[in-house]
Structures are given as structure tokens and as C-alpha cells.
Write a protein that holds these residues in place. Structure first.
Motif, PDB file in Angstrom:
ATOM      1  N   LEU A 173       1.003  -1.067   0.110  1.00  0.00           N
ATOM      2  CA  LEU A 173       0.012   0.117  -0.754  1.00  0.00           C
ATOM      3  C   LEU A 173       0.538   1.333   0.351  1.00  0.00           C
ATOM      4  O   LEU A 173       1.818   1.428   0.454  1.00  0.00           O
ATOM      5  N   PRO A 174       0.426   2.184  -0.544  1.00  0.00           N
ATOM      6  CA  PRO A 174      -1.060   2.982  -1.400  1.00  0.00           C
ATOM      7  C   PRO A 174      -0.823   2.141  -3.423  1.00  0.00           C
ATOM      8  O   PRO A 174      -1.323   2.953  -3.719  1.00  0.00           O
ATOM      9  N   ARG A 204       1.327   1.535   5.495  1.00  0.00           N
ATOM     10  CA  ARG A 204       0.441   1.219   4.731  1.00  0.00           C
ATOM     11  C   ARG A 204      -0.940   1.181   5.955  1.00  0.00           C
ATOM     12  O   ARG A 204      -2.522   0.866   5.486  1.00  0.00           O
ATOM     13  N   GLY A 205      -0.871   1.842   7.473  1.00  0.00           N
ATOM     14  CA  GLY A 205      -1.610   1.823   8.470  1.00  0.00           C
ATOM     15  C   GLY A 205      -2.588   2.882   8.248  1.00  0.00           C
ATOM     16  O   GLY A 205      -3.451   3.489   8.512  1.00  0.00           O
ATOM     17  N   THR A 206      -1.900   3.493   7.479  1.00  0.00           N
ATOM     18  CA  THR A 206      -2.664   5.306   7.178  1.00  0.00           C
ATOM     19  C   THR A 206      -2.784   5.815   5.695  1.00  0.00           C
ATOM     20  O   THR A 206      -4.153   6.368   5.862  1.00  0.00           O
ATOM     21  N   LEU A 207      -2.024   5.210   4.256  1.00  0.00           N
ATOM     22  CA  LEU A 207      -3.018   5.254   3.397  1.00  0.00           C
ATOM     23  C   LEU A 207      -4.418   4.470   2.977  1.00  0.00           C
ATOM     24  O   LEU A 207      -3.975   3.612   2.905  1.00  0.00           O
ATOM     25  N   PRO A 208      -5.215   5.043   1.915  1.00  0.00           N
ATOM     26  CA  PRO A 208      -5.553   4.955   1.130  1.00  0.00           C
ATOM     27  C   PRO A 208      -5.300   3.671  -0.244  1.00  0.00           C
ATOM     28  O   PRO A 208      -3.924   4.573  -0.504  1.00  0.00           O
ATOM     29  N   ARG A 209      -5.915   3.783  -1.232  1.00  0.00           N
ATOM     30  CA  ARG A 209      -5.122   2.736  -2.352  1.00  0.00           C
ATOM     31  C   ARG A 209      -5.514   3.426  -3.547  1.00  0.00           C
ATOM     32  O   ARG A 209      -6.783   3.641  -3.446  1.00  0.00           O
ATOM     33  N   TYR A 210      -4.106   3.599  -4.335  1.00  0.00           N
ATOM     34  CA  TYR A 210      -4.263   4.107  -5.363  1.00  0.00           C
ATOM     35  C   TYR A 210      -4.404   3.782  -6.134  1.00  0.00           C
ATOM     36  O   TYR A 210      -5.166   2.379  -6.178  1.00  0.00           O
TER      37      TYR A 210
END
Lengths: 367, 400
Positions: B272-273, B363-369
Motif C-alpha cells: 500500500l498505497p 500501510r496503516g495510514t493511506l488508502p490505495r491508488y
């Protein structure tokens, strides 16, 4: 080259990490582009409406819990009021207030489930855990009130089975004091997050005209700029006495729906605070005859569930103790019809965002 | 090949030392990977206001039950409850070993079986050239049979094209993913394989360009030398003649390059992301949907091994490697200072561990592109940026 194009047909669901239960989507793909999308429903059909026709008015409520299981109290409220309308029962004012209060708590809980799963589908794992932390407190409040957390069967025909328990008001006020900071916490993770905005702005657009044509209601419709909310349009319970706004946006995309729902969380807090402040004294249960018998009636009672217009259609026969005919206008069912026009021409990843923004609960769609 | 200052080794000694170094490096990876999975559980857990893995070795029953019961009886909190969750990686590996290995009926059997091994081997082989410590780590004492007096170098293979080796071998790993996705003969893995082919090939370009900037500064491809030069220290030849030292201004392209490299590294390791190839909410599990048991574990291990590779490379080239300060700032500390001024294995490993933490943190913070947005990021932003960075490095190198 070989000439001719072949599309790939793919089944997303009913066993898939992000179709929220047992929704099956038949997708036709050209590479990553969605050519057509056909939702297939019915995997969770239990025949709730038919069952309710064979249960007394008291027993029917249990089945409404199991329709939209994320907002059981909202369903209970609609059922109770529809039946009361059919039987001509007047509910005490205090009961109305408590019902409104609980229904708004349920709206918050339902929106929290939506926010968590929607964010998780787009890849933001942490929001899910944060929202469930707050939902847990609401579930505890429900447990305090009626002993159940998910399938509440919270009300009685004619009012409430019991008054608010001791300590409920204090716990509710503590939650209200803490919750705005929690909303801000979710928003710091998402609202200005560039990736979140890229994934949601302009995605799964549904303009007001199409939304109305498809019968879409709730936050989906309000995000398209139509300020239609049953709580204002046809007030029920104690909503006529509440002061709140209908949040609307005009962008009609996934991000707008996110903003609308976040604003609704704040409005729900406002309503709960007013209910607690203005809670009238008095009984919570109306005097009822020993046996409830309906007249010949035909009733459509709409309520504003977290997903949209949840309508109860009820036909009573003379002297009947059961509904003669019962039908539910589930918001999820109508909203799901908008999935295909929203995602066709988009990318596979947008399907996930669209399913998330629909806030589907298959229990209510399949019934 | 023998380290300077040590007597010539016999063939047996050379081979034995080489074997031991291979084992040491592999052991390092296979110890760090399970610890990373454990850390991922715990760090993600604490980021998400939960405890992470807790349910092993802290109960009153099972293998450790006796110990725990005894300690409770003595009125003490069992020592294992502080480490609970730590045996999880062992349990995971055991489970994956004994699970049924399923090869789908319609799969291309040979390719299906080769693919995970390909990815795994490619990610492991990179460690041959990574320099954990410049020079000799320790010398075997004289009582050790055969190897007495032999040096144990901190680099398994101190080759002078190390960086080239890393980039070329690491890019073989994508074959495993693509072939695995294709050979499964299933729709979701196919989509995952296609995505990863496009993504990893795209990101290889800015990744390599961002690595090129340090090479331009240092004029070397040997990772041991690169680490020293890019820490800002002068490189001398045997007679004390100054060979090369980077200009202080080079800290700027190093700083920019670090972020370009790290971003591309996230994409290369499918984290991620940028975890498109396996985006679990879209493609179920992406390219390894059809894999089970140890073959799945190979992909899983390869992902974590690749994370370590990216961390090791970033720490070697941008964060000062075996030296304390990153981005060529080590020059401010005189080399005569104890500990702070000298290279240290712990500095290097510490930077790897920190970067692994960053992987989990993100990984714990961002959404996925979205797939097309990932491509846009690579071609529209990272590629021009890394070119500018390369130009900047070259400009500083040749103008001053």
C-alpha cells in the motif's frame, strides 16, 4: 492482428472481500474498463414480508431487525409506527422522544459501519477500526436499553417496553461530548487525503435527474443536490419538534456522498442532544386493549433510514391480528439499481468505490 | 580473493567462508522476515487501537501452559505474556508447511510451480552483494579448525557491479508474479498479473533513474564503496591518495532521490498505497489467489524479502549505510570519534528496521491508488522528477 474483441466476464461475489455480504456483480471487462455491470441479488432472501403476514403485529417487529441489520432500531421504528397507524394507537410523547433518540444513535452506528467498510475497500484499513471503536459504545448503549446489540427489537406497539435505564443519559451525553472529536479524527485521515480524493472525486457520478428516475433516496440523492429527507418532508416520531439541517452537496460523486454522510453524523448528534435536553416526563407506553385488532386499512409509512427512504406498506383486514399484506420499500434495493449506470465505462477499482458509497446491506435488499 | 592484510586462503577455506557467508545472509533474511510479519501485526495493531496478535503462548493450556500456570501460581505475570504473539510467525510457517498444496486443474502446471520459486530466489539472491559492513566483520580465532585466522567479510560477494546486480536480479522477480498470475488460468489472478506487469515495469524506470544519481556522484557501482562515498566520507586508495569525495551540495539530490526511491520501492514491493497486483478488495488476492500452502508462502516471503531489499538499498545509498548520518552528512563527524565516527553493523540494520517500520506505518495510514492513477504517478511525476534529480547530481558533480 486477429481482429475482433472479446470481453472478459467476471463474477465479483457472492464470495468476495468487498461486496458487503452476498452481492454478486456480473462484470464484463475490457481490460480494466467496465463494459457492463449487472447486480445479482437474492442470496439472502428469507421472505421477511411473507413471514410477517403470518405473525401477529407484536411478533413482526423481530423480523424487521433482520432486514437492515446495521440499523435495526430504525427498522423497528418504522414497523412500530406503521402498525400504530393501522391500529389507531397514540404513543406518549416521551416514548416518541426516546424512539427518536435511539433511531439517531442507530443512524450514527450505521454510518460508522458504512464509513469503515467504504474506507477499507479503498484501502484505508485503519479508519475501520476507529469507527468500530465508537460504534462499540453505541452498541453498549443499546445493550443497556434493551439487552440486545444488533437485533434489538427495541420497541413495543404503543410505546416502549421500558423507560431509559439509569445511567443511560449520562453515558449518552459522554458519548456526545467525545464524538465530534472522533469525527474530526476520521476526517484528518480522509477528507484532505490526496489519494482518498483521487479515488472518490468524480467517481460513480449520479446526477439528480437520474437519481430521481431510479428512485434513489437518502444520502445518495442529497449528494446530488436534492434536499429530500423524510424526517423533514413527512415528519414522524419526534422529528417535527427537532431543529436540524439537511446536508446537501451538488457534486453527486462519491466524495460528495462521503461529505454528506459525515455532515449527517453531526446533525444526528444535534438531534440526540435536543432529545436529551427536551425529554418530557410521563409514561412511555400507551394504554392498549387486551387484543390488538386492525380495521380495514391501507398504510404506507415512510421513514428515513440511514440508507434512504424506508417505507412500510401495510394492509389490514377487519378484526385481523396480522397484516393482510405487508411490503417493504427498502432503500438499498432502489439504490442498487443505480450501480450499473454509475460504474459502466469506469474502471474495476471504481466498482469497489461505488459499492461502498451505495452503503448496501444485503439483508434489506433481499429481505 | 582475500581481504587486504590477511594471508592468502586455501581453496577449502575460501569455499567454506563463502558458504558460511551465504548461510549468514540467508539466516539474517529468514530471521528478519518473520520478525517483520510479527511487527506488522503489532504495529498495525497499535496504529488501529487494538493489540495485534496476543493469543499464543500466554494461555494456561498447551505447550507453554505449564510455565504460565507456574508463574501465575508464584504470583508473577508470566514472562511469555510480554512476548505473546511472537511465536505467531513460527505457527504461520508450520501451518503453511502442513497445508494441502493445491494446483488448479486447469493451471499450467509447470509454470504454476516455478513461478513462486522464481520470485523468492530473485529476492533472496540480491542479498549476495549487499554490504552489511565494510571490510572484515570478525576473524575466526586460531582454535577453530580449518578456518582459524580467516577473515569473515561483511559483504558476501564484494563485486564491483553490485548495484547493477541488484537492479537486474530484482527485476527478475516480476516474472514470477506475471507467470503465476497467468499460469493460474483464473480471472482474478490474471488481472493481478497484468496489473503487476504494467506497474512494476513502469516503476522500474524512475527507480533505476533515482539510483543513477548516487552512481553519478560516486562514480562506483560497488555497494561497499557507494555506502562510504555517499555518507560523505572520502574514499582513499591503498596509498592514502584521495580517490573521490562528494560535494557537500550533493546532499540535496540525495535527499530528493531518497523519497523518489522509497516511493518506487513501495510500488516495486506491491505495498500500500500501490498494492494493485494483489488489491484484496478488488481482486480478492490478485496474482496469488489460486496459490496455497508453501507456494503461497513463497510469494508472501518474497514480498517481505523485497521490503528488506528496498530498505537495505535505501539505507546503503541514501541513509549513509554503515555510517550514522544520512544524506552525505557523515562528514561533520570526525572519523576518529569512537562509535559515532566509525561504521557499524547496527547502524545499517537499524536503518533497515526503521524503513520496514515506515512500510507498515504507511500501510496503516493511506488508502490505495487506482490502477490508472498509479501509472500517472510513475510517468507524469516520478519519471520527470528523477530525471531532474539526476541532472542536478551531474551538475553539482561536474560544476564544482
Amino acid at each position: 492482428m486477429f481482429g475482433g474483441t472479446e470481453y472478459m466476464e467476471i463474477n465479483m461475489g457472492p464470495q468476495h472481500p468487498s461486496t458487503h455480504g452476498v452481492l454478486r456483480l456480473k462484470l464484463k471487462l475490457d481490460g480494466e474498463t467496465v463494459i457492463s455491470c449487472e447486480p445479482v441479488i437474492g442470496y439472502l432472501h428469507r421472505g421477511v414480508e411473507k413471514i410477517c403476514e403470518n405473525k401477529t403485529f407484536f411478533q413482526g417487529q423481530i423480523w424487521t431487525d433482520r432486514m437492515d441489520y446495521c440499523s435495526a432500531i430504525g427498522n423497528n421504528l418504522g414497523w412500530a409506527e406503521a402498525v400504530e397507524k393501522a391500529l389507531g394507537v397514540t404513543v406518549p410523547r416521551r416514548a416518541h422522544y426516546i424512539r427518536t433518540l435511539l433511531a439517531e444513535f442507530n443512524r450514527i452506528a450505521s454510518h460508522l459501519v458504512w464509513l469503515g467498510t467504504h474506507a477499507m475497500d479503498i484501502g484505508a484499513l485503519t479508519v475501520f477500526l476507529y469507527t468500530f471503536r465508537e460504534r462499540e459504545e453505541i452498541m453498549d448503549l443499546f445493550e443497556d436499553f434493551c439487552g440486545a446489540r444488533l437485533t434489538t427489537t427495541a420497541f413495543r406497539i404503543g410505546g416502549l417496553g421500558q423507560d431509559l435505564p439509569a445511567g443511560f443519559e449520562k453515558a449518552a451525553r459522554a458519548f456526545l461530548a467525545r464524538f465530534p472529536a472522533c469525527i474530526e479524527e476520521y476526517e484528518t485521515l480522509l477528507s484532505e487525503n490526496r489519494i482518498w480524493k483521487k479515488r472518490t472525486i468524480g467517481v460513480a457520478k449520479l446526477n439528480a435527474e437520474d437519481a430521481i428516475a431510479l428512485g434513489v433516496t437518502g444520502p445518495m440523492l442529497r449528494a446530488a443536490g436534492v434536499a429530500y429527507d423524510i424526517r423533514k418532508a413527512f415528519p414522524y416520531a419526534a422529528y417535527a419538534e427537532m431543529d436540524f439541517e439537511i446536508p446537501t452537496r451538488t457534486e453527486a460523486d462519491t466524495y460528495a456522498r462521503y461529505l454528506v454522510r459525515m455532515a449527517e453524523l453531526r446533525q444526528s448528534c444535534r438531534i440526540i442532544a435536543q432529545c436529551l435536553d427536551g425529554l418530557p416526563e410521563g409514561p412511555v407506553m400507551a394504554k392498549l386493549p387486551k387484543s390488538l385488532k386492525s380495521e380495514v386499512v391501507e398504510i404506507y409509512h415512510p421513514t428515513e433510514s440511514p440508507k434512504g427512504e424506508l417505507g412500510y406498506y401495510l394492509v389490514g383486514e377487519k378484526g385481523g391480528t396480522q397484516p393482510y399484506r405487508f411490503h417493504v420499500r427498502a432503500p438499498g434495493f432502489a439504490n442498487l439499481q443505480s450501480l450499473a449506470p454509475m460504474v459502466e465505462g469506469g474502471l474495476v477499482a471504481d466498482v469497489i468505490a461505488a459499492v461502498g458509497t451505495l452503503d448496501v446491506v444485503l439483508g434489506e435488499i433481499d429481505r | 580473493m582475500s581481504a587486504p592484510g590477511f594471508p592468502e586462503m586455501t581453496l577449502t577455506q575460501t569455499l567454506l567462508i563463502a558458504a558460511l557467508q551465504c548461510i549468514a545472509v540467508t539466516a539474517f533474511v529468514f530471521v528478519l522476515v518473520p520478525l517483520t510479519t510479527f511487527a506488522e501485526r503489532k504495529v498495525l495493531g497499535y496504529l488501529q487501537v487494538r493489540l495485534g496478535a496476543t493469543r499464543i503462548a500466554s494461555g494456561l493450556h498447551g505447550l507453554t501452559g505449564g510455565l504460565n500456570r507456574g508463574m501465575w501460581a508464584m504470583g508473577k505475570v508470566p514472562v511469555l505474556s510480554f512476548l505473546r504473539g511472537l511465536p505467531f510467525p513460527i505457527a504461520d510457517v508450520l501451518k503453511l508447511f502442513v497445508k494441502e498444496d493445491i494446483v488448479p486443474d486447469k493451471a499450467d502446471r509447470l509454470v504454476f510451480i516455478i513461478a513462486p520459486g522464481l520470485t523468492m530466489v530473485a529476492s533472496l539472491a540480491v542479498f549476495a552483494v549487499i554490504s552489511f559492513y565494510p571490510g572484515v566483520l570478525f576473524v575466526f580465532p586460531h582454535w577453530v579448525p580449518i578456518l582459524g585466522g580467516c577473515p569473515f567479510a561483511g559483504t558476501a560477494a564484494d563485486v564491483n557491479v553490485g548495484l547493477l546486480f541488484v537492479t537486474s536480479i530484482a527485476s527478475v522477480g516480476v516474472y514470477g508474479i506475471v507467470l503465476g498470475g497467468w499460469a493460474s488460468n483464473s480471472k482474478f489472478p490474471l488481472l493481478g498479473g497484468l496489473r503487476s506487469a504494467a506497474q512494476i515495469v513502469s516503476y522500474e524506470v524512475p527507480l533505476t533513474l533515482s539510483l543513477l544519481a548516487p552512481v553519478v556522484m560516486a562514480g562506483s557501482l560497488n555497494l561497499r564503496e557507494l555506502a562510504r562515498i555517499l555518507a560523505g566520507l572520502p574514499l582513499m586508495d591503498a596509498s592514502g591518495q584521495l580517490l573521490t569525495q562528494i560535494h557537500p551540495l550533493q546532499s540535496i539530490p540525495l535527499f530528493i532521490g531518497f523519497f523518489i526511491y522509497l516511493t518506487c520501492g513501495f510500488a516495486e514491493t506491491n505495498r500500500l498505497p500501490f498494492d494493485m497486483p494483489e488489491a484484496e478488495n478488488e481482486l480478492v488476492a490478485g496474482f496469488h489467489t489460486e496459490y496455497s500452502a508453501m507456494r503461497f508462502a513463497f510469494f508472501y516471503l518474497a514480498e517481505y524479502t523485497n521490503m528488506i531489499v528496498v530498505s537495505a538499498m535505501a539505507s546503503t545509498l541514501f541513509l549513509g549505510g554503515h555510517h550514522l548520518l544520512p544524506f552525505g552528512l557523515q562528514r561533520v563527524i570526525p572519523e576518529s570519534w569512537p562509535i559515532l565516527g566509525t561504521p557499524n553493523l547496527l547502524f545499517f540494520v537499524g536503518k533497515i528496521v526503521f524503513l520496514l517500520f515506515v512500510f507498515i506505518w504507511v500501510r496503516g495510514t493511506l488508502p490505495r491508488y487506482r490502477y490508472d492513477q498509479i501509472m500517472a504517478v510513475a510517468w507524469k511525476y516520478l519519471l520527470p522528477l528523477s530525471l531532474v534529480n539526476l541532472f542536478l547530481a551531474a551538475l553539482i558533480r561536474f560544476a564544482w
